[in-house]
Enzyme design. Structure first.
Site, PDB file in Angstrom:
ATOM      1  N   HIS A 137       0.830  -1.202   0.000  1.00  0.00           N
ATOM      2  CA  HIS A 137       0.000   0.000   0.000  1.00  0.00           C
ATOM      3  C   HIS A 137       0.867   1.255   0.000  1.00  0.00           C
ATOM      4  O   HIS A 137       0.532   2.242  -0.665  1.00  0.00           O
ATOM      5  CB  HIS A 137      -0.971   0.032   1.187  1.00  0.00           C
ATOM      6  CG  HIS A 137      -1.777   1.283   1.167  1.00  0.00           C
ATOM      7  ND1 HIS A 137      -2.849   1.456   0.313  1.00  0.00           N
ATOM      8  CD2 HIS A 137      -1.628   2.454   1.822  1.00  0.00           C
ATOM      9  CE1 HIS A 137      -3.326   2.680   0.454  1.00  0.00           C
ATOM     10  NE2 HIS A 137      -2.603   3.307   1.378  1.00  0.00           N
ATOM     11  N   ASP A 141       0.694   4.259  -2.588  1.00  0.00           N
ATOM     12  CA  ASP A 141       0.641   5.676  -2.207  1.00  0.00           C
ATOM     13  C   ASP A 141       1.703   6.480  -2.949  1.00  0.00           C
ATOM     14  O   ASP A 141       1.439   7.579  -3.446  1.00  0.00           O
ATOM     15  CB  ASP A 141       0.889   5.839  -0.703  1.00  0.00           C
ATOM     16  CG  ASP A 141      -0.352   5.658   0.142  1.00  0.00           C
ATOM     17  OD1 ASP A 141      -1.462   5.578  -0.404  1.00  0.00           O
ATOM     18  OD2 ASP A 141      -0.188   5.604   1.391  1.00  0.00           O
ATOM     19  N   HIS A 164       3.511  10.402   2.598  1.00  0.00           N
ATOM     20  CA  HIS A 164       3.063  11.435   1.663  1.00  0.00           C
ATOM     21  C   HIS A 164       3.906  12.708   1.746  1.00  0.00           C
ATOM     22  O   HIS A 164       4.234  13.309   0.728  1.00  0.00           O
ATOM     23  CB  HIS A 164       1.593  11.776   1.899  1.00  0.00           C
ATOM     24  CG  HIS A 164       0.657  10.657   1.616  1.00  0.00           C
ATOM     25  ND1 HIS A 164       0.488  10.108   0.375  1.00  0.00           N
ATOM     26  CD2 HIS A 164      -0.181   9.971   2.447  1.00  0.00           C
ATOM     27  CE1 HIS A 164      -0.412   9.134   0.425  1.00  0.00           C
ATOM     28  NE2 HIS A 164      -0.829   9.027   1.671  1.00  0.00           N
TER      29      HIS A 164
END
Length: 194
Positions: A137, A141, A164
């Site tokens: 995941h 991202d 992020h």
């Protein structure tokens, strides 16, 4: 903000498949990485380096035994994205979800749209979709974070404990270094809509 659905990109892939594809009039444009760009924040690192294709590598480490240390290293194309990453859901710890809810956030958050961890155990009754779903995941991202550049990458992304914020800093560092990249176009066969 886009609906989270199950926290993966699989529902979006399924909708795009239903809509179909068609040939475009212009060749596809890529961002070719020419020189190494790296952002380091403490023990976190995000790097772009030259490569003849798009590659993504990611490493995570969490104290929770439910996650531990995980690494993935993939050559990425449309099929690899579908097969290796698209179904990997977002995840979070129960205490983080409770804190967000106390602030009036994440009101729609549940085990329907995230893998929830408490201590060393996964609370979702169905468990994981893959043994290393967490790191996959994170790679998913990163691909989304890079796509704000407006074109696919021709190069290698490596993330170590990144998220992020550092991925966004990497995008900004790349844009601030015009010597480190260029646009490159390839004529690519696209499937006709069925």
């Amino acid at each position: 903000e886009m609906p989270i659905m199950d926290g993966s990109s699989l529902p979006f892939i399924q909708m795009l498949d239903r809509a179909g594809r068609r040939r475009q009039d212009q060749p596809r444009r890529f961002i070719e990485i020419l020189d190494k760009i790296e952002v380091v924040e403490g023990d976190k690192r995000a790097t772009l380096t030259p490569a003849s294709q798009f590659e993504v590598a990611f490493e995570i480490s969490f104290a929770s035994a439910a996650i531990g240390r995980q690494r993935v290293d993939l050559v990425m194309d449309d099929q690899a994205f579908r097969d290796e990453l698209a179904d990997c859901r977002t995840f979070g710890f129960l205490h983080e979800v409770e804190a967000l809810r106390a602030m009036g956030l994440a009101r729609g958050g549940s085990m329907e749209n995230a893998v929830v961890i408490e201590g060393d155990r996964i609370l979702n009754p169905e468990g994981l979709r893959r043994p290393d779903e967490f790191v996959r995941h994170k790679a998913l991202d990163a691909i989304g974070d890079l796509f704000v550049l407006g074109a696919p990458i021709l190069g290698r992304f490596e993330g170590v404990l990144a998220g992020h914020g550092i991925n966004n800093a990497l995008v900004r560092a790349l844009m601030a270094a015009p010597h480190a990249w260029r646009y490159r176009a390839f004529v690519e066969e696209l499937a006709e809509a069925v």
